[in-house]
Write an enzyme that holds these catalytic residues in place. Sequence first.
Site, short mmCIF file in Angstrom:
data_model
loop_
_atom_site.label_atom_id
_atom_site.label_comp_id
_atom_site.label_asym_id
_atom_site.label_seq_id
_atom_site.Cartn_x
_atom_site.Cartn_y
_atom_site.Cartn_z
N CYS A 74 3.08 -22.67 -30.55
CA CYS A 74 2.02 -21.88 -29.90
C CYS A 74 1.93 -22.21 -28.41
O CYS A 74 1.68 -23.36 -28.03
CB CYS A 74 0.70 -22.15 -30.61
SG CYS A 74 -0.76 -21.64 -29.69
N GLY A 75 2.12 -21.21 -27.58
CA GLY A 75 2.06 -21.43 -26.14
C GLY A 75 0.71 -21.91 -25.67
O GLY A 75 0.60 -22.76 -24.77
N HIS A 76 -0.36 -21.38 -26.25
CA HIS A 76 -1.71 -21.82 -25.88
C HIS A 76 -1.89 -23.29 -26.20
O HIS A 76 -2.49 -24.04 -25.43
CB HIS A 76 -2.76 -21.00 -26.62
CG HIS A 76 -2.76 -19.55 -26.25
ND1 HIS A 76 -3.13 -19.11 -25.01
CD2 HIS A 76 -2.44 -18.45 -26.96
CE1 HIS A 76 -3.04 -17.78 -24.98
NE2 HIS A 76 -2.61 -17.37 -26.15
#
Length: 531
Positions: A74-76
Amino acid sequence: LVWVLVLSLAWLGPAVGGEEEDGEVVAEEEEGDDEVLSDELKEEDGVLVLHEHNFARALSEHQLLLVEFYAPWCGHCQRLAPAFAQAAAALKDESSPARLGKVDATVQTALASEFGITSYPTLKLFRDGNRTHPLAYTGRMDAKGIVSWMERRAGPSATLLQDADTAAAFVGSQDVVVVGFFKNLESEAAQVFYEVAGEMVDMTFGVAEAAEVFEAYGLSVNTVCLFKKFDEGRTDFPVDPARGLDAAELTQLLRVHKLELVMEFTNETSDHIFGAKIPHHMLLFLNMSSSGQLALRDGFQAAAGTFRGKVLFVVVDVAGYGADVLPFFGLTPADAPTLRLVKMENNRKYQMDQDVFSDTAIRTFVQAVLDGKVKPRLLSAEPPADWDTRPVKVLVGKTFEQVAYDETKNVFVKFYAPWCSHCQAMAAAWEELGERYKDREDIVIAELDATANELENITIHGFPTLHYFPAGPGRKMVEYKSNRDVETFSKFLENGGTLPEEPPVVPKTPENSTGREEPSPLGTAESRDEL
């Protein structure tokens, strides 16, 4: 939403958690075997590494435990990790009872299921070992925000002011403070006040019940007072004996009244400007290096008080921090001074026929907009010379109507932002689709840059957004929400704007084709992967 996509480029502040869900939706993963079987508590960068075997122990040993449920891909989550570690270190340095932990929800699927994790990252606060009712994290997604949010929950949310001298020192300690005057601190209204104080971590709260403190501030009934070292200095919100206090209402009142009557748009004030959730913004674009233009603030300031809570008055320096937003209003520095009013729910912009900067003229204009008597000013780029000869037709604001609502054609339009990574990822598929249908008389494949063009009856909230406009009367519009590949697009078109019924397919990875990149409430581009 904020000033169109303006803010997606101009705003540098981190996103706020809790206001809008901006995590990445969980894709189903194969459940792996746990490698760690003991209840030992280990750390990575000061953050407890939690799993189903040590979770109960962590809850029992830590009075306040904020847990991030994340996915490695997940980039976040990846962007949050450094701030989360910094916050963990800061809390440890302060000997706070609050600790931070993390759970890899793609591996610890039992925990993810137990706590209803549907997007990444999700943060939950566990208090006093209570496993059944964790509290959703509602603070900012940066180290300072996390620490402030946790500190407010680790100690009293409001300072007890026992006498008039203590109260006077407290009121004078900061530019803005809030004091709740309650004759009974155990009352329901006082408990609502404490609740609000616990959530509004960017403000300092005190409480008083002593008669001498009431008398010192000229009060005889329960009242919430906001003290500030600017504008009117003090605003009182008496507690209705019948209704009591409403948490949401009090929160909004404090958000509005803690602001200066006229705000200057800077990196430091942007969070406050948009966090206040005031439905309209009246903008005065000035070159603040010009003394002549600065003088125009007087009329602007004089008009602002009439609309407090309904319209936020903001000064934008065209030669300073506000320079980057000018193209999104169709402005250049040479256009200053000028005025614009923005309706926040749909990003519509309103302009005087001719700028007049007196307080009377500004009041009249603002009221006319609020009364629906002024039409919005819509941006439109100029169409390229070959806009209608390309396989993918390039639409702009002024050509959209004639193409999209052509009753003889089915028109499929991509609304995009040039900076949007999801738009860039699907660009090749959209071009291929245009090539496939370029010779069809009844089907048009088109695209519109929604950062440079605005439409009267269509508001674009995220990118890319795909809309299908079927042939025939009625000005119908269908939003396309399925996979973004050429074959699925073709099925949709050949089936008249719907997809044939097929068994649902569960994606195995998060990088599915329905990812959407959207502007956050503070203007940073946040991406969302949707199932």
